[in-house]
Design a protein around this motif. Sequence first.
Motif, PDB file in Angstrom:
ATOM      1  N   GLY A  38       0.778  -1.228   0.000  1.00 38.10           N
ATOM      2  CA  GLY A  38       0.000   0.000   0.000  1.00 38.10           C
ATOM      3  C   GLY A  38       0.813   1.284   0.000  1.00 38.10           C
ATOM      4  O   GLY A  38       0.255   2.370   0.151  1.00 38.10           O
ATOM      5  N   VAL A  39       2.136   1.190  -0.155  1.00 37.59           N
ATOM      6  CA  VAL A  39       2.979   2.385  -0.177  1.00 37.59           C
ATOM      7  C   VAL A  39       2.728   3.142  -1.475  1.00 37.59           C
ATOM      8  O   VAL A  39       2.668   2.557  -2.559  1.00 37.59           O
ATOM      9  CB  VAL A  39       4.473   2.012  -0.035  1.00 37.59           C
ATOM     10  CG1 VAL A  39       5.362   3.236  -0.211  1.00 37.59           C
ATOM     11  CG2 VAL A  39       4.720   1.345   1.315  1.00 37.59           C
ATOM     12  N   GLN A  40       2.577   4.463  -1.353  1.00 38.56           N
ATOM     13  CA  GLN A  40       2.336   5.327  -2.503  1.00 38.56           C
ATOM     14  C   GLN A  40       3.661   5.870  -3.035  1.00 38.56           C
ATOM     15  O   GLN A  40       4.500   6.319  -2.261  1.00 38.56           O
ATOM     16  CB  GLN A  40       1.430   6.501  -2.111  1.00 38.56           C
ATOM     17  CG  GLN A  40       0.066   6.080  -1.619  1.00 38.56           C
ATOM     18  CD  GLN A  40      -0.745   5.372  -2.696  1.00 38.56           C
ATOM     19  OE1 GLN A  40      -0.864   5.870  -3.806  1.00 38.56           O
ATOM     20  NE2 GLN A  40      -1.291   4.213  -2.358  1.00 38.56           N
ATOM     21  N   PHE A  41       3.815   5.830  -4.339  1.00 41.93           N
ATOM     22  CA  PHE A  41       5.019   6.338  -4.994  1.00 41.93           C
ATOM     23  C   PHE A  41       4.689   7.586  -5.800  1.00 41.93           C
ATOM     24  O   PHE A  41       3.638   7.660  -6.427  1.00 41.93           O
ATOM     25  CB  PHE A  41       5.617   5.274  -5.925  1.00 41.93           C
ATOM     26  CG  PHE A  41       6.418   4.238  -5.196  1.00 41.93           C
ATOM     27  CD1 PHE A  41       7.801   4.311  -5.175  1.00 41.93           C
ATOM     28  CD2 PHE A  41       5.802   3.205  -4.515  1.00 41.93           C
ATOM     29  CE1 PHE A  41       8.553   3.368  -4.498  1.00 41.93           C
ATOM     30  CE2 PHE A  41       6.540   2.255  -3.831  1.00 41.93           C
ATOM     31  CZ  PHE A  41       7.922   2.338  -3.817  1.00 41.93           C
ATOM     32  N   THR A  42       5.605   8.541  -5.788  1.00 37.04           N
ATOM     33  CA  THR A  42       5.467   9.729  -6.623  1.00 37.04           C
ATOM     34  C   THR A  42       6.321   9.601  -7.878  1.00 37.04           C
ATOM     35  O   THR A  42       6.156  10.374  -8.810  1.00 37.04           O
ATOM     36  CB  THR A  42       5.879  11.005  -5.859  1.00 37.04           C
ATOM     37  OG1 THR A  42       7.248  10.905  -5.469  1.00 37.04           O
ATOM     38  CG2 THR A  42       4.992  11.206  -4.635  1.00 37.04           C
ATOM     39  N   GLN A  43       7.226   8.637  -7.888  1.00 39.99           N
ATOM     40  CA  GLN A  43       8.027   8.331  -9.078  1.00 39.99           C
ATOM     41  C   GLN A  43       8.209   6.827  -9.162  1.00 39.99           C
ATOM     42  O   GLN A  43       8.716   6.203  -8.242  1.00 39.99           O
ATOM     43  CB  GLN A  43       9.403   9.007  -9.006  1.00 39.99           C
ATOM     44  CG  GLN A  43      10.304   8.660 -10.185  1.00 39.99           C
ATOM     45  CD  GLN A  43      11.777   8.883  -9.861  1.00 39.99           C
ATOM     46  OE1 GLN A  43      12.159   9.986  -9.506  1.00 39.99           O
ATOM     47  NE2 GLN A  43      12.584   7.839  -9.986  1.00 39.99           N
ATOM     48  N   GLU A  44       7.769   6.251 -10.248  1.00 38.38           N
ATOM     49  CA  GLU A  44       7.991   4.832 -10.484  1.00 38.38           C
ATOM     50  C   GLU A  44       9.468   4.608 -10.789  1.00 38.38           C
ATOM     51  O   GLU A  44      10.198   5.568 -11.053  1.00 38.38           O
ATOM     52  CB  GLU A  44       7.115   4.368 -11.654  1.00 38.38           C
ATOM     53  CG  GLU A  44       5.630   4.461 -11.354  1.00 38.38           C
ATOM     54  CD  GLU A  44       4.765   3.960 -12.493  1.00 38.38           C
ATOM     55  OE1 GLU A  44       5.312   3.509 -13.525  1.00 38.38           O
ATOM     56  OE2 GLU A  44       3.536   4.025 -12.353  1.00 38.38           O
ATOM     57  N   PRO A  45       9.929   3.352 -10.772  1.00 38.57           N
ATOM     58  CA  PRO A  45      11.340   3.107 -11.078  1.00 38.57           C
ATOM     59  C   PRO A  45      11.752   3.761 -12.398  1.00 38.57           C
ATOM     60  O   PRO A  45      11.045   3.663 -13.401  1.00 38.57           O
ATOM     61  CB  PRO A  45      11.421   1.586 -11.158  1.00 38.57           C
ATOM     62  CG  PRO A  45      10.358   1.131 -10.200  1.00 38.57           C
ATOM     63  CD  PRO A  45       9.234   2.123 -10.407  1.00 38.57           C
ATOM     64  N   LEU A  46      12.883   4.436 -12.335  1.00 40.28           N
ATOM     65  CA  LEU A  46      13.390   5.191 -13.466  1.00 40.28           C
ATOM     66  C   LEU A  46      14.883   4.928 -13.600  1.00 40.28           C
ATOM     67  O   LEU A  46      15.641   5.143 -12.651  1.00 40.28           O
ATOM     68  CB  LEU A  46      13.132   6.686 -13.251  1.00 40.28           C
ATOM     69  CG  LEU A  46      13.643   7.650 -14.301  1.00 40.28           C
ATOM     70  CD1 LEU A  46      12.956   7.414 -15.643  1.00 40.28           C
ATOM     71  CD2 LEU A  46      13.431   9.080 -13.834  1.00 40.28           C
ATOM     72  N   GLU A  47      15.285   4.428 -14.769  1.00 35.26           N
ATOM     73  CA  GLU A  47      16.709   4.198 -15.033  1.00 35.26           C
ATOM     74  C   GLU A  47      17.319   5.481 -15.569  1.00 35.26           C
ATOM     75  O   GLU A  47      16.783   6.095 -16.489  1.00 35.26           O
ATOM     76  CB  GLU A  47      16.888   3.067 -16.041  1.00 35.26           C
ATOM     77  CG  GLU A  47      16.521   1.711 -15.482  1.00 35.26           C
ATOM     78  CD  GLU A  47      16.810   0.585 -16.464  1.00 35.26           C
ATOM     79  OE1 GLU A  47      17.751   0.722 -17.284  1.00 35.26           O
ATOM     80  OE2 GLU A  47      16.083  -0.413 -16.402  1.00 35.26           O
ATOM     81  N   MET A  48      18.426   5.879 -14.951  1.00 37.90           N
ATOM     82  CA  MET A  48      19.153   7.080 -15.379  1.00 37.90           C
ATOM     83  C   MET A  48      20.622   6.700 -15.491  1.00 37.90           C
ATOM     84  O   MET A  48      21.397   6.886 -14.543  1.00 37.90           O
ATOM     85  CB  MET A  48      18.955   8.217 -14.369  1.00 37.90           C
ATOM     86  CG  MET A  48      17.503   8.643 -14.225  1.00 37.90           C
ATOM     87  SD  MET A  48      17.254   9.866 -12.931  1.00 37.90           S
ATOM     88  CE  MET A  48      17.353   8.827 -11.479  1.00 37.90           C
TER      89      MET A  48
END
Length: 127
Positions: free
Chosen positions: A96-106
Amino acid sequence: MRIYITSVLVDDQDKALRFYTEKLGFVKKTEIPVGEHRWLTVVSPDDPEGPQLLLEPDAHPAAGPFKAALAADGVPVTSFAVDDVQAEYERLRGLGVQFTQEPLEMGAVTTAVLDDTCGNLIQIAKA
């Protein structure tokens, strides 16, 4: 020199302790009454003698505006290392944790940003 204790400002120590232990998987290290609050720290279960995270009350008048400004701009207050960002993202979403950014490869690093329910954005990262 090494990091001994760092802190995250929280709006409710009990709520923060539940989130950081039950959701993120840290374990309580220290709990000492200090006036109306507590000296309350958590650590990684993989390194119980390692760096501690102090769940510090955000009672100082500057804390609220500071936290709100960072959150509004999408700026995480700290970053935690994980072995696999995508797997941890999926595990935490399932809780149930809310994310403001999904996994992002940089390039060589992958990150995701979650809301700790205590007024902070927290980054998880794998470099």
